[in-house]
Write a protein that holds these residues in place. Structure first.
Motif, PDB file in Angstrom:
ATOM      1  N   PRO A 123      16.890 -18.402  27.336  1.00 36.42           N
ATOM      2  CA  PRO A 123      17.049 -18.649  25.901  1.00 36.42           C
ATOM      3  C   PRO A 123      15.725 -18.913  25.233  1.00 36.42           C
ATOM      4  O   PRO A 123      14.848 -19.528  25.800  1.00 36.42           O
ATOM      5  CB  PRO A 123      17.908 -19.912  25.846  1.00 36.42           C
ATOM      6  N   ALA A 125      14.781 -20.863  23.353  1.00 32.18           N
ATOM      7  CA  ALA A 125      14.791 -22.194  22.750  1.00 32.18           C
ATOM      8  C   ALA A 125      13.479 -22.897  22.966  1.00 32.18           C
ATOM      9  O   ALA A 125      12.666 -22.468  23.758  1.00 32.18           O
ATOM     10  CB  ALA A 125      15.910 -23.017  23.368  1.00 32.18           C
ATOM     11  N   SER A 126      13.342 -23.962  22.273  1.00 33.22           N
ATOM     12  CA  SER A 126      12.137 -24.745  22.495  1.00 33.22           C
ATOM     13  C   SER A 126      12.144 -25.277  23.906  1.00 33.22           C
ATOM     14  O   SER A 126      11.141 -25.711  24.423  1.00 33.22           O
ATOM     15  CB  SER A 126      12.083 -25.900  21.500  1.00 33.22           C
ATOM     16  N   THR A 127      13.299 -25.236  24.506  1.00 34.38           N
ATOM     17  CA  THR A 127      13.364 -25.755  25.854  1.00 34.38           C
ATOM     18  C   THR A 127      13.388 -24.664  26.898  1.00 34.38           C
ATOM     19  O   THR A 127      13.692 -24.894  28.034  1.00 34.38           O
ATOM     20  CB  THR A 127      14.633 -26.595  26.026  1.00 34.38           C
ATOM     21  N   THR A 129      12.092 -21.693  29.427  1.00 37.61           N
ATOM     22  CA  THR A 129      11.007 -21.728  30.388  1.00 37.61           C
ATOM     23  C   THR A 129       9.782 -21.029  29.838  1.00 37.61           C
ATOM     24  O   THR A 129       8.692 -21.234  30.284  1.00 37.61           O
ATOM     25  CB  THR A 129      11.388 -20.980  31.661  1.00 37.61           C
TER      26      THR A 129
ATOM     27  N   MET B 308      13.967 -27.650  34.493  1.00 41.21           N
ATOM     28  CA  MET B 308      12.986 -28.011  33.465  1.00 41.21           C
ATOM     29  C   MET B 308      13.121 -29.475  33.105  1.00 41.21           C
ATOM     30  O   MET B 308      14.226 -30.009  33.050  1.00 41.21           O
ATOM     31  CB  MET B 308      13.176 -27.123  32.230  1.00 41.21           C
ATOM     32  N   PRO B 310      11.760 -31.278  30.162  1.00 45.74           N
ATOM     33  CA  PRO B 310      11.856 -31.852  28.816  1.00 45.74           C
ATOM     34  C   PRO B 310      13.240 -32.349  28.421  1.00 45.74           C
ATOM     35  O   PRO B 310      13.342 -33.412  27.829  1.00 45.74           O
ATOM     36  CB  PRO B 310      11.366 -30.710  27.915  1.00 45.74           C
ATOM     37  N   PRO B 311      14.314 -31.633  28.730  1.00 48.48           N
ATOM     38  CA  PRO B 311      15.608 -32.160  28.278  1.00 48.48           C
ATOM     39  C   PRO B 311      15.961 -33.503  28.887  1.00 48.48           C
ATOM     40  O   PRO B 311      16.811 -34.216  28.347  1.00 48.48           O
ATOM     41  CB  PRO B 311      16.608 -31.080  28.749  1.00 48.48           C
ATOM     42  N   GLU B 315      17.046 -33.682  24.946  1.00 44.17           N
ATOM     43  CA  GLU B 315      18.380 -33.150  24.629  1.00 44.17           C
ATOM     44  C   GLU B 315      19.515 -33.792  25.382  1.00 44.17           C
ATOM     45  O   GLU B 315      20.599 -33.990  24.833  1.00 44.17           O
ATOM     46  CB  GLU B 315      18.419 -31.632  24.881  1.00 44.17           C
ATOM     47  N   PHE B 330      22.893 -28.726  28.099  1.00 42.08           N
ATOM     48  CA  PHE B 330      22.593 -29.279  26.787  1.00 42.08           C
ATOM     49  C   PHE B 330      22.632 -28.141  25.776  1.00 42.08           C
ATOM     50  O   PHE B 330      22.640 -26.961  26.130  1.00 42.08           O
ATOM     51  CB  PHE B 330      21.215 -29.936  26.798  1.00 42.08           C
ATOM     52  N   GLN B 332      20.877 -26.038  22.873  1.00 43.64           N
ATOM     53  CA  GLN B 332      19.529 -25.730  22.427  1.00 43.64           C
ATOM     54  C   GLN B 332      19.428 -25.746  20.917  1.00 43.64           C
ATOM     55  O   GLN B 332      20.422 -25.845  20.228  1.00 43.64           O
ATOM     56  CB  GLN B 332      19.134 -24.345  22.923  1.00 43.64           C
ATOM     57  N   TRP B 333      18.193 -25.530  20.455  1.00 45.98           N
ATOM     58  CA  TRP B 333      17.980 -25.560  19.006  1.00 45.98           C
ATOM     59  C   TRP B 333      18.770 -24.454  18.310  1.00 45.98           C
ATOM     60  O   TRP B 333      19.141 -24.585  17.157  1.00 45.98           O
ATOM     61  CB  TRP B 333      16.484 -25.435  18.691  1.00 45.98           C
ATOM     62  N   ASN B 334      19.064 -23.364  19.054  1.00 45.31           N
ATOM     63  CA  ASN B 334      19.805 -22.282  18.408  1.00 45.31           C
ATOM     64  C   ASN B 334      21.312 -22.427  18.610  1.00 45.31           C
ATOM     65  O   ASN B 334      22.070 -21.507  18.352  1.00 45.31           O
ATOM     66  CB  ASN B 334      19.329 -20.921  18.940  1.00 45.31           C
ATOM     67  N   LYS B 336      22.982 -22.686  21.375  1.00 46.02           N
ATOM     68  CA  LYS B 336      23.584 -22.224  22.629  1.00 46.02           C
ATOM     69  C   LYS B 336      23.419 -23.262  23.722  1.00 46.02           C
ATOM     70  O   LYS B 336      22.403 -23.931  23.829  1.00 46.02           O
ATOM     71  CB  LYS B 336      22.896 -20.931  23.090  1.00 46.02           C
ATOM     72  N   ARG B 338      22.899 -24.436  27.549  1.00 48.55           N
ATOM     73  CA  ARG B 338      22.335 -23.950  28.817  1.00 48.55           C
ATOM     74  C   ARG B 338      22.105 -25.117  29.746  1.00 48.55           C
ATOM     75  O   ARG B 338      22.097 -26.279  29.326  1.00 48.55           O
ATOM     76  CB  ARG B 338      21.053 -23.153  28.581  1.00 48.55           C
ATOM     77  N   PHE B 342      16.697 -23.556  35.871  1.00 50.41           N
ATOM     78  CA  PHE B 342      16.200 -22.291  35.369  1.00 50.41           C
ATOM     79  C   PHE B 342      17.172 -21.165  35.659  1.00 50.41           C
ATOM     80  O   PHE B 342      17.403 -20.295  34.837  1.00 50.41           O
ATOM     81  CB  PHE B 342      14.838 -21.960  35.994  1.00 50.41           C
ATOM     82  N   TRP B 620       5.216 -29.806  22.533  1.00 50.67           N
ATOM     83  CA  TRP B 620       5.965 -30.282  21.383  1.00 50.67           C
ATOM     84  C   TRP B 620       6.573 -31.627  21.725  1.00 50.67           C
ATOM     85  O   TRP B 620       6.609 -32.035  22.881  1.00 50.67           O
ATOM     86  CB  TRP B 620       7.052 -29.277  20.999  1.00 50.67           C
TER      87      TRP B 620
END
Lengths: 150, 748
Positions: A123, A125-127, A129, B308, B310-311, B315, B330, B332-334, B336, B338, B342, B620
């Motif tokens: 995705p 997204a900011s998250t 990879t 990953m 960051p969440p 998130e 979680f 995402q900003w859009n 969706k 996920r 990974f 960020w």
């Protein structure tokens, strides 16, 4: 109007919209499209496909990576009138492979366009990879050009 | 033996002497008698030979007496020696028993396996053995005799004072013999590994017949100080051997090769990635994309597949889904959903299949740590002893959270109530704790600390949880953002429900009355239930020593060149890499996007690309789900900065920045009256309004020698490519406002 202030070593400028209406006179260096170091988008300067493009997500690296590469390469170099019409076999074997891994390749993909399929897997997204705005330099070949043109 | 020899040596001269004497005498007398006899024969003497006169008699008596004397002497000597010999043997046999007892270098193996061997001992027809309080069979085995111990190298745990009871049995010889026999057992077939040979006493029968000789060698061997590793041997006939084999390996010695332990570890991996985090996964993907059919093996200490981070501090905390902690999904900003992983497990190949699968793949070996790296031989060793050889290797070991020294030293009760946040299990644990305790304190005001503070602060009202954040700086992100923005950020965090304590240097943490008490240097005391320490990351460079890799003294981490290479065939990426950035100089970056970019680059270089670090990574941060900023390059608050902000207008409401105050509108109306142009380097005071400045949207440039080396995009999004370009150019711009125009900050 805008104003400016200084707090120690930090300078702060407040600007209104009008202040920023005039085009910028800041000079940016021309980008070299053949820069070997630069990350390219989906298509490399020599016309090849950049399999490492973040826009593809995991498509080229997963279990069906080989089938995907064959199908997409065929499509890319296809000179038929209906581009890709000679690649049906490749796409079929790719689809067969992907059906074996429904978790990885959710079937609501439209497998026609690889980038969107890749985008589903990784995705944007900011998250994700990949670099934060995958819509930015990597997927758009035009990114190597002067972004100030926007 | 020696005694005999000694005896013989002693006797020999005597014997020789006496025999010579005898012979001489005999000869003489014979000769004489011979003549005499002849003469007598002729003369037909009346007296027999003995009657040859008084002289003869005297001779006979003398010679006889001498011989007799010699004989007696010899006999006495020999028998006396024998006695002495026996006594000495007993002495010697006694002495070594004390040795091992004193040493007590124990290997519990013996203890465990004792029972069995002990049972077998009765088999031996040695009474004293049977009577022993077996639990400690003679451990001090040593290869009794050379011929017996052909292949086996035996490990002995001499410490067992087993033999003592045996010795007590006051039968020196048989006792010693049991010792002997036990050690004798060795010579058998290697069936499995035995750490301690104790158990041998089985096939003793032949051994029993050993004479004193072995005893001597036993004596020597018993004084052997160091345990020697047994490669393998088990007496065939003995049930004992099984038990011996069963006995756990002595801690002192490692099993040379455990049999089935490493069956799932491939012996060779063309691409070996050490560490299973973001950088490693990005490299795996890059390698697979560029090298068709590549076989990539990821070895990770964690028990999770690559995910990953960051969440974990953003998130996942804002998710409305109550099962988020289990599923780790979680939004995402859009919009969706996920997972933080990974890829799902079906993406990966199992390590055992990696070598065979047709088109190659990526395999993950979890729960294994690489402890040793042999650069000459191109292979690594894992914590369980398995070895993997490689052709290209990536080290992406990341780091471990730092802890405050005062907490480290504060004792177990404090440590139990402290979280060092980094992994999935830390997230789950903290999430659970947040629902259970009344007060949580976060020490640290950087990215992680502030994000967690905001996340927990949001929950504070629902959970009735007090959230405290303390740090030595003056404001949140004090080392990253210029002071005015740091203050603004601190206010924002406060509004999320966090009690912020600035200028806080922790001096001491103690556990009192079921609470943790934090004492600050300036005397303030804070009571809390749980502490989260977010005070930095220590890069993991444990392999540097064995691999002979350089560690950077300024930034920490493995020192690599601009192409992320440490040495031929070894690359380093992610948090652990201190690399040379052509534009910005040597640095080490601990951000997610850097891990992706550097992992991808390392993967490219591992497949022959030879590209330097060129695409600048960004980072960020979110302060709650409503406000965030993106940044790129060197963002260090000690550098001079120039910030260009959009003046807030009535209709200009950046996403969440001005909700809380009407200050924006007020300042706008009042500043209308003040005509201050940009060009004028004015130090005139801002419009006579004392409300806080509203930094809704803007761009901040960080300068080093008048060149922009870092940019923060404050509430402006999707402009990162422009920022990247500016840093890549590395130009000196006279007017940064003109540069700021490129960002179109007033647009959305």
């Amino acid at each position: 109007m805008s104003y400016c202030k200084q707090e120690g070593k930090d300078r702060i400028i407040f600007v209104t919209k009008e202040d920023h209406e005039a085009p910028s006179n800041a000079e940016l260096i021309e980008d070299d499209p053949n820069d070997p170091y630069e990350d390219h988008g989906l298509i490399l300067p020599n016309g090849d496909i950049n399999w490492n493009c973040p826009c593809l997500g995991g498509m080229a690296s997963g279990p069906c990576g080989q089938q995907f590469k064959d199908a997409f390469s065929c499509f890319h170099y296809s000179k038929e009138e209906v581009k890709g019409s000679d690649c049906v076999e490749n796409f079929r074997s790719m689809q067969e492979c992907m059906q074996k891994y429904p978790e990885l390749y959710p079937q609501e993909d439209d497998n026609d366009s690889a980038p969107s399929g890749g985008a589903d897997n990784a995705p944007t997204a900011s998250t994700s990879t990949d670099s934060l705005p995958t819509s930015s330099p990597d997927s758009t070949p035009a990114a190597t050009e002067n972004p100030a043109a926007s | 033996m020696f005694k005999c020899k000694a005896v013989w040596n002693k006797l020999a001269p005597l014997v020789r002497a006496s025999s010579t004497l005898c012979l001489q005498n005999a000869r003489k007398s014979v000769l004489r008698h011979g003549r005499r006899l002849e003469m007598v024969q002729k003369a037909q003497m009346s007296s027999g030979p003995a009657g040859g006169g008084g002289e003869n008699t005297l001779y006979y008596v003398l010679v006889g007496a001498t011989c007799l004397g010699t004989g007696v002497y010899a006999y006495r000597t020999v028998s006396g020696d024998k006695e002495r010999y026996n006594e000495r043997m007993i002495d010697l046999v006694n002495r070594p028993k004390q040795g091992p007892r004193a040493a007590e270098a124990v290997t519990e193996v013996v203890a465990g396996s004792k029972e069995a061997p002990l049972e077998s001992i009765p088999e031996l027809s040695l009474e004293p053995v049977k009577s022993e309080p077996v639990e400690e069979p003679t451990l001090t085995e040593a290869p009794v005799e050379e011929p017996l111990v052909t292949e086996a190298v035996v490990e002995f745990t001499e410490s067992e004072p087993v033999t003592e009871p045996l010795v007590e049995a006051s039968i020196p010889e048989p006792t010693v013999e049991t010792l002997v026999t036990e050690s004798v057992v060795e010579a058998s077939v290697p069936e499995s590994i035995i750490e301690v040979s104790v158990t041998e006493p089985v096939a003793e029968a032949p051994a029993v017949t050993q004479s004193e000789e072995p005893l001597a060698s036993v004596v020597e061997s018993e004084t052997e100080p160091t345990p020697v590793i047994i490669t393998a041997h088990v007496p065939e006939a003995s049930p004992v051997s099984e038990s011996a084999a069963v006995s756990e390996p002595a801690p002192a010695a490692e099993p040379v090769e455990s049999t089935a332990a490493h069956s799932d570890v491939p012996e060779h991996a063309p691409y070996l990635l050490i560490g299973g985090g973001t950088a490693s996964f990005a490299a795996a993907r890059s390698i697979r994309a560029r090298d068709p059919g590549a076989r990539v093996l990821i070895v990770t200490e964690e028990s999770e597949l690559p995910y990953m981070r960051p969440p974990l501090s953003k998130e996942l905390w804002f998710s409305d889904d109550p099962k988020a902690t289990e599923t780790l999904s979680f939004k995402q900003w859009n919009g969706k959903e996920r997972s933080i992983y990974f890829q799902p497990p079906s993406f990966y190949v199992s390590p055992t299949d990696l070598a065979k699968v047709e088109n190659g793949g990526v395999a993950v070996l979890t729960g294994r740590k690489v402890v040793h790296m042999d650069v000459r031989e191109n292979k690594v060793k894992l914590s369980d002893g398995a070895e993997i050889s490689y052709e290209k290797c990536l080290i992406a070991t990341g780091g471990v959270p730092r802890n405050l020294q005062v907490i480290d030293r504060a004792g177990e009760e404090v440590m139990k109530r402290t979280t060092l946040f980094r992994k999935i299990e830390d997230f789950r644990s903290l999430e659970k704790i947040s629902r259970e305790v009344k007060s949580i304190t976060i020490i640290g005001g950087g990215f992680l600390g502030s994000e967690l503070a905001c996340a927990l602060g949001r929950r504070s009202t629902d959970l009735g949880l007090e959230v405290i954040q303390m740090f030595p700086e003056k404001g949140n992100m004090g080392k990253v953002l210029p002071e005015y923005l740091s203050n603004w950020t601190t206010e924002k965090v406060r509004k999320e429900g966090v009690n912020i304590i600035m200028d806080a240097v922790v001096k001491n943490v103690s556990y009192k009355n079921d609470k943790l008490e934090i004492k600050l240097k300036d005397g303030r005391l804070i009571e809390t239930d749980h502490v989260v320490a977010a005070v930095g990351l220590e890069p993991s460079v444990e392999l540097a020593k064995s691999a002979g890799l350089e560690v950077d003294s300024d930034f920490g981490g493995y020192r690599v060149n601009a192409e992320l290479q440490a040495r031929s065939n070894i690359w380093v990426a992610g948090d652990a890499a201190c690399f040379y950035d052509i534009k910005l100089g040597r640095r080490r970056v601990e951000h997610h996007d850097h891990a992706v970019v550097s992992g991808r680059l390392a993967g490219e270089n591992m497949t022959g690309a030879s590209k330097p670090y060129w695409h600048q990574s960004m980072f960020w941060s979110d302060l709650g789900p409503d406000v965030g900023y993106e940044a790129i390059g060197i963002v260090d608050s000690s550098l001079p900065t120039v910030g260009v902000f959009a003046k807030a207008t009535a209709k200009d409401t950046p996403k969440a920045a001005t909700e809380q105050s009407g200050t924006g509108i007020r300042s706008e109306s009042e500043t209308e009256a003040v005509a201050v142009t940009l060009k004028a380097e004015t130090t005139a005071p801002p419009p006579p309004v004392q409300q806080k400045e509203d930094y809704g949207k803007g761009v901040v440039f960080y300068l080093r020698d008048n060149v922009v080396v870092g940019i923060v995009l404050w509430n402006v999004f999707n402009r990162m490519p422009i920022a990247r370009k500016i840093i890549k150019d590395g130009e000196q711009h006279a007017d940064l406002n003109e540069v700021a125009k490129l960002f179109n900050i007033h647009e959305d």
